[in-house]
Design a protein around this motif. Structure first.
Motif, PDB file in Angstrom:
ATOM      1  N   SER A   1       0.841  -1.198   0.000  1.00  0.00           N
ATOM      2  CA  SER A   1       0.000   0.000   0.000  1.00  0.00           C
ATOM      3  C   SER A   1       0.873   1.243   0.000  1.00  0.00           C
ATOM      4  O   SER A   1       2.086   1.176   0.278  1.00  0.00           O
ATOM      5  CB  SER A   1      -0.899   0.002   1.242  1.00  0.00           C
ATOM      6  OG  SER A   1      -0.105   0.207   2.409  1.00  0.00           O
ATOM      7  N   PRO A   2       0.285   2.423  -0.316  1.00  0.00           N
ATOM      8  CA  PRO A   2       1.065   3.674  -0.265  1.00  0.00           C
ATOM      9  C   PRO A   2       1.715   3.909   1.095  1.00  0.00           C
ATOM     10  O   PRO A   2       2.755   4.556   1.192  1.00  0.00           O
ATOM     11  CB  PRO A   2       0.022   4.749  -0.596  1.00  0.00           C
ATOM     12  CG  PRO A   2      -1.008   4.022  -1.411  1.00  0.00           C
ATOM     13  CD  PRO A   2      -1.062   2.637  -0.834  1.00  0.00           C
ATOM     14  N   ALA A   3       1.107   3.353   2.158  1.00  0.00           N
ATOM     15  CA  ALA A   3       1.659   3.540   3.502  1.00  0.00           C
ATOM     16  C   ALA A   3       2.776   2.543   3.805  1.00  0.00           C
ATOM     17  O   ALA A   3       3.381   2.584   4.878  1.00  0.00           O
ATOM     18  CB  ALA A   3       0.551   3.402   4.536  1.00  0.00           C
ATOM     19  N   GLY A   4       3.043   1.614   2.861  1.00  0.00           N
ATOM     20  CA  GLY A   4       4.097   0.640   3.066  1.00  0.00           C
ATOM     21  C   GLY A   4       3.630  -0.682   3.626  1.00  0.00           C
ATOM     22  O   GLY A   4       4.449  -1.584   3.868  1.00  0.00           O
ATOM     23  N   ASP A   5       2.319  -0.845   3.866  1.00  0.00           N
ATOM     24  CA  ASP A   5       1.787  -2.103   4.387  1.00  0.00           C
ATOM     25  C   ASP A   5       1.765  -3.150   3.286  1.00  0.00           C
ATOM     26  O   ASP A   5       1.367  -2.878   2.151  1.00  0.00           O
ATOM     27  CB  ASP A   5       0.368  -1.897   4.929  1.00  0.00           C
ATOM     28  CG  ASP A   5       0.329  -0.892   6.067  1.00  0.00           C
ATOM     29  OD1 ASP A   5       1.301  -0.862   6.846  1.00  0.00           O
ATOM     30  OD2 ASP A   5      -0.668  -0.133   6.167  1.00  0.00           O
ATOM     31  N   ARG A   6       2.198  -4.362   3.633  1.00  0.00           N
ATOM     32  CA  ARG A   6       2.223  -5.461   2.669  1.00  0.00           C
ATOM     33  C   ARG A   6       1.026  -6.368   2.911  1.00  0.00           C
ATOM     34  O   ARG A   6       0.741  -6.763   4.039  1.00  0.00           O
ATOM     35  CB  ARG A   6       3.530  -6.241   2.780  1.00  0.00           C
ATOM     36  CG  ARG A   6       4.743  -5.394   2.389  1.00  0.00           C
ATOM     37  CD  ARG A   6       6.050  -6.078   2.775  1.00  0.00           C
ATOM     38  NE  ARG A   6       6.296  -7.255   1.969  1.00  0.00           N
ATOM     39  CZ  ARG A   6       6.846  -7.238   0.766  1.00  0.00           C
ATOM     40  NH1 ARG A   6       7.192  -6.084   0.219  1.00  0.00           N
ATOM     41  NH2 ARG A   6       7.078  -8.352   0.099  1.00  0.00           N
ATOM     42  N   ASN A   7       0.318  -6.701   1.823  1.00  0.00           N
ATOM     43  CA  ASN A   7      -0.883  -7.530   1.919  1.00  0.00           C
ATOM     44  C   ASN A   7      -0.792  -8.679   0.928  1.00  0.00           C
ATOM     45  O   ASN A   7      -0.213  -8.544  -0.154  1.00  0.00           O
ATOM     46  CB  ASN A   7      -2.139  -6.697   1.627  1.00  0.00           C
ATOM     47  CG  ASN A   7      -2.277  -5.512   2.560  1.00  0.00           C
ATOM     48  OD1 ASN A   7      -2.435  -5.673   3.754  1.00  0.00           O
ATOM     49  ND2 ASN A   7      -2.197  -4.301   1.989  1.00  0.00           N
ATOM     50  N   LEU A   8      -1.394  -9.788   1.295  1.00  0.00           N
ATOM     51  CA  LEU A   8      -1.454 -10.952   0.417  1.00  0.00           C
ATOM     52  C   LEU A   8      -2.852 -11.057  -0.169  1.00  0.00           C
ATOM     53  O   LEU A   8      -3.845 -11.032   0.556  1.00  0.00           O
ATOM     54  CB  LEU A   8      -1.122 -12.234   1.189  1.00  0.00           C
ATOM     55  CG  LEU A   8      -1.193 -13.543   0.385  1.00  0.00           C
ATOM     56  CD1 LEU A   8      -0.098 -13.558  -0.675  1.00  0.00           C
ATOM     57  CD2 LEU A   8      -1.067 -14.751   1.304  1.00  0.00           C
ATOM     58  N   ARG A   9      -2.926 -11.122  -1.486  1.00  0.00           N
ATOM     59  CA  ARG A   9      -4.226 -11.319  -2.132  1.00  0.00           C
ATOM     60  C   ARG A   9      -4.066 -12.313  -3.262  1.00  0.00           C
ATOM     61  O   ARG A   9      -2.959 -12.608  -3.715  1.00  0.00           O
ATOM     62  CB  ARG A   9      -4.790 -10.002  -2.673  1.00  0.00           C
ATOM     63  CG  ARG A   9      -4.044  -9.413  -3.847  1.00  0.00           C
ATOM     64  CD  ARG A   9      -4.768  -8.179  -4.373  1.00  0.00           C
ATOM     65  NE  ARG A   9      -4.104  -7.601  -5.529  1.00  0.00           N
ATOM     66  CZ  ARG A   9      -4.301  -8.013  -6.781  1.00  0.00           C
ATOM     67  NH1 ARG A   9      -5.154  -9.012  -7.033  1.00  0.00           N
ATOM     68  NH2 ARG A   9      -3.678  -7.435  -7.790  1.00  0.00           N
ATOM     69  N   SER A  10      -5.181 -12.830  -3.727  1.00  0.00           N
ATOM     70  CA  SER A  10      -5.125 -13.813  -4.815  1.00  0.00           C
ATOM     71  C   SER A  10      -5.315 -13.123  -6.154  1.00  0.00           C
ATOM     72  O   SER A  10      -5.996 -12.097  -6.251  1.00  0.00           O
ATOM     73  CB  SER A  10      -6.207 -14.884  -4.627  1.00  0.00           C
ATOM     74  OG  SER A  10      -7.492 -14.295  -4.686  1.00  0.00           O
ATOM     75  N   ALA A  11      -4.679 -13.673  -7.159  1.00  0.00           N
ATOM     76  CA  ALA A  11      -4.803 -13.153  -8.519  1.00  0.00           C
ATOM     77  C   ALA A  11      -5.134 -14.317  -9.439  1.00  0.00           C
ATOM     78  O   ALA A  11      -4.669 -15.443  -9.233  1.00  0.00           O
ATOM     79  CB  ALA A  11      -3.508 -12.475  -8.952  1.00  0.00           C
ATOM     80  N   ILE A  12      -5.929 -14.035 -10.459  1.00  0.00           N
ATOM     81  CA  ILE A  12      -6.347 -15.054 -11.420  1.00  0.00           C
ATOM     82  C   ILE A  12      -5.525 -14.911 -12.689  1.00  0.00           C
ATOM     83  O   ILE A  12      -5.344 -13.811 -13.221  1.00  0.00           O
ATOM     84  CB  ILE A  12      -7.846 -14.931 -11.753  1.00  0.00           C
ATOM     85  CG1 ILE A  12      -8.687 -14.928 -10.469  1.00  0.00           C
ATOM     86  CG2 ILE A  12      -8.282 -16.058 -12.690  1.00  0.00           C
ATOM     87  CD1 ILE A  12      -8.568 -16.186  -9.653  1.00  0.00           C
ATOM     88  N   TRP A  13      -5.022 -16.039 -13.169  1.00  0.00           N
ATOM     89  CA  TRP A  13      -4.300 -16.111 -14.429  1.00  0.00           C
ATOM     90  C   TRP A  13      -5.091 -16.970 -15.415  1.00  0.00           C
ATOM     91  O   TRP A  13      -5.795 -17.896 -15.008  1.00  0.00           O
ATOM     92  CB  TRP A  13      -2.935 -16.774 -14.247  1.00  0.00           C
ATOM     93  CG  TRP A  13      -1.927 -15.990 -13.476  1.00  0.00           C
ATOM     94  CD1 TRP A  13      -1.855 -15.858 -12.126  1.00  0.00           C
ATOM     95  CD2 TRP A  13      -0.824 -15.261 -14.003  1.00  0.00           C
ATOM     96  NE1 TRP A  13      -0.784 -15.085 -11.768  1.00  0.00           N
ATOM     97  CE2 TRP A  13      -0.122 -14.712 -12.905  1.00  0.00           C
ATOM     98  CE3 TRP A  13      -0.353 -15.027 -15.293  1.00  0.00           C
ATOM     99  CZ2 TRP A  13       1.025 -13.926 -13.060  1.00  0.00           C
ATOM    100  CZ3 TRP A  13       0.791 -14.258 -15.444  1.00  0.00           C
ATOM    101  CH2 TRP A  13       1.464 -13.712 -14.353  1.00  0.00           C
ATOM    102  N   VAL A  14      -4.941 -16.672 -16.690  1.00  0.00           N
ATOM    103  CA  VAL A  14      -5.354 -17.605 -17.742  1.00  0.00           C
ATOM    104  C   VAL A  14      -4.089 -18.288 -18.231  1.00  0.00           C
ATOM    105  O   VAL A  14      -3.159 -17.618 -18.711  1.00  0.00           O
ATOM    106  CB  VAL A  14      -6.057 -16.894 -18.912  1.00  0.00           C
ATOM    107  CG1 VAL A  14      -6.464 -17.919 -19.977  1.00  0.00           C
ATOM    108  CG2 VAL A  14      -7.277 -16.137 -18.430  1.00  0.00           C
ATOM    109  N   GLU A  15      -4.049 -19.589 -18.109  1.00  0.00           N
ATOM    110  CA  GLU A  15      -2.865 -20.353 -18.472  1.00  0.00           C
ATOM    111  C   GLU A  15      -3.187 -21.256 -19.662  1.00  0.00           C
ATOM    112  O   GLU A  15      -4.208 -21.944 -19.669  1.00  0.00           O
ATOM    113  CB  GLU A  15      -2.419 -21.200 -17.276  1.00  0.00           C
ATOM    114  CG  GLU A  15      -1.226 -22.089 -17.536  1.00  0.00           C
ATOM    115  CD  GLU A  15      -0.917 -22.966 -16.338  1.00  0.00           C
ATOM    116  OE1 GLU A  15      -1.125 -24.199 -16.439  1.00  0.00           O
ATOM    117  OE2 GLU A  15      -0.488 -22.430 -15.296  1.00  0.00           O
ATOM    118  N   ILE A  16      -2.338 -21.238 -20.672  1.00  0.00           N
ATOM    119  CA  ILE A  16      -2.520 -22.079 -21.858  1.00  0.00           C
ATOM    120  C   ILE A  16      -1.228 -22.853 -22.080  1.00  0.00           C
ATOM    121  O   ILE A  16      -0.153 -22.257 -22.206  1.00  0.00           O
ATOM    122  CB  ILE A  16      -2.869 -21.236 -23.100  1.00  0.00           C
ATOM    123  CG1 ILE A  16      -4.130 -20.405 -22.844  1.00  0.00           C
ATOM    124  CG2 ILE A  16      -3.083 -22.136 -24.313  1.00  0.00           C
ATOM    125  CD1 ILE A  16      -4.480 -19.444 -23.958  1.00  0.00           C
TER     126      ILE A  16
END
Length: 484
Positions: free
Chosen positions: A191-206
């Protein structure tokens, strides 16, 4: 990696076919635009010859002869360690164009060179000039919000033992070859304040594809996926991260593409084509006076000039349509044949239609109604003649082949005769058609401002984007633009 996460990085760089000549440099990728600056000449811009006079006293001097620059060079590099990266990262820069070759003078810094890579493959040194890939995974803007709920519904309540079944439920075989899969990955954001967060991301894989170039991957998979997301969400969904690989290697390589040439004005640090003083108030008035005649056609050309087009097919078709319409308006009295000959031909043809059923007679009459009109190719050659004194080289060395290519692509795109995606050769030919039409129509429209031809020719002929186009066209369409 995000596309602008590589700005700027220092390292050492060399041409793939000349590994003994290496220079320090800086690579920057920002907003999809890539630049490489190196502190010395990766390619020599001149040949140096020591010449001595034959008369007394003997005078020795250096003769420098300009050398042609490579059009699509492959540059390898090793990026310095930085930030959280604890190693020197290999990088391959593909389809590099030298836009600032340096001056080759005995002055510090004068031999610095600037290159524009079109593709950056991170994490590897390619062992060939045109590498092929058989695996692809892409993250798109808004893909998480679109596909996230569906992926989570498949994961909800599943245990580790269900992993293979979940993988199957999120995978599908493609008709030709390969498998497409939705995959979820945890990523760390700050984040702009320097906080680190874990989130999920979706990929399309071929995976499981036949080896192909990045451009072929783009046409066959990335662009159609972007279109599907855009249609589904009602907003543009460009790729934000792309990785490629080979089925023989268990690793992914980040790839950062710059939209295929033409190069943007920012990349070339170019100045404006025409300044107000080139036209004067009379030129502005002249343009407004011609606006009704030119109608929407000038807007079509301006849209392509400004880069508003979505696909190259749309841009070529729009420009070809504009070319025909512009010719009709500027040359309304142009006839293919003498009027008396046309009437004789119509009468002779209709005389043989008396025994045909009415619908066929109407079809023949309709076909004959345009027999006097110039062909599309005739119209193109008239526009070439209009601009011959301004841009004599815009259509290359073989104008008939050029007009034939334009006509062929126009018919294919207008009548949907093209099945599947354009192959790589057609893509390059299309680029040459798009850029040449862009410059030809731009010149023809600007003639309507009343600007003196010699000024317009000077501004267009010296424009960086135009000179770069003439260089690239020799590779895109050598049968039209290259000697021999």
């Amino acid at each position: 990696m995000e596309q602008d996460a590589l700005a700027p990085v220092d390292g050492e760089f060399w041409l793939i076919n000349n590994p003994d000549v290496k220079f320090r440099g800086r690579l920057m990728v920002e907003g999809g635009k890539s630049h490489l600056w190196v502190t010395g000449p990766l390619v020599s811009t001149t040949t140096t010859q020591i010449v001595s006079s034959k008369e007394e006293p003997v005078t020795t001097y250096v003769l420098r002869t300009p050398q042609p620059l490579p059009e699509n060079a492959t540059i390898l590099g090793t990026l310095d360690r930085r930030g959280q990266v604890q190693y020197n990262e290999d990088v391959t820069l593909l389809e590099c164009l030298c836009v600032n070759p340096g001056l080759s003078l005995p002055i510090p810094g004068s031999d610095h060179q600037e290159w524009l890579p079109r593709l950056i493959v991170r994490g590897t040194h390619a062992d060939e000039v045109d590498p092929k890939f058989s695996r692809l995974q892409v993250r798109f803007a808004h893909l998480d919000e679109w596909a996230g709920p569906y992926v989570l519904s498949q994961l909800d309540g599943a245990s580790d033992t269900d992993a293979e079944e979940i993988r199957r439920n999120l995978s599908a075989s493609l008709a030709d070859q390969g498998v497409v899969r939705l995959a979820r990955e945890g990523i760390v954001t700050t984040s702009p304040a320097g906080d680190r967060n874990l989130r999920s991301a979706i990929w399309v894989e071929i995976t499981g594809l036949k080896p192909m170039s990045f451009d072929e991957l783009d046409r066959a998979y990335i662009a159609p996926l972007r279109t599907l997301l855009t249609l589904s969400l009602g907003k543009d969904c460009p790729p934000v991260e792309i990785q490629v690989g080979d089925d023989l290697l268990p690793v992914w390589f980040d790839i950062q593409p710059t939209p295929i040439s033409p190069l943007t004005e920012d990349q070339l640090h170019s100045t404006m084509l025409l300044q107000c003083r080139d036209l004067g108030i009379q030129g502005i008035a002249h343009w407004l006076n011609r606006a009704r005649l030119l109608g929407h056609l000038s807007h079509k050309v301006a849209a392509v000039v400004a880069g508003f087009g979505y696909t190259i097919e749309n841009e070529v078709l729009d420009l070809a349509t504009a070319a025909e319409g512009l010719h009709r308006r500027l040359h309304p009295d142009r006839q293919r044949f003498d009027k008396d000959l046309v009437e004789q031909a119509r009468a002779a043809a209709l005389q043989g239609c008396d025994d045909l059923e009415p619908k066929l007679q109407e079809a023949v009459k309709s076909a004959l109604s345009h027999i006097a009109d110039p062909s599309f190719r005739d119209r193109l050659h008239d526009l070439i003649d209009d601009c011959a004194a301004i841009l004599p080289d815009v259509v290359g060395l073989r104008p008939k082949r050029w007009s034939s290519d334009i006509a062929e692509f126009r018919n294919r795109f207008a009548h949907e005769l093209n099945k599947g995606h354009l192959n790589e050769k057609d893509i390059l030919s299309c680029l040459a058609c798009r850029e040449s039409l862009r410059w030809l129509l731009l010149a023809r429209l600007l003639i309507e401002t009343g600007i003196p031809h010699e000024i317009l020719s000077d501004r267009l002929g010296k424009h960086p984007r135009y000179t770069i186009f003439l260089r690239q066209a020799k590779n895109w369409s050598p049968r039209i633009y290259a000697e021999g």
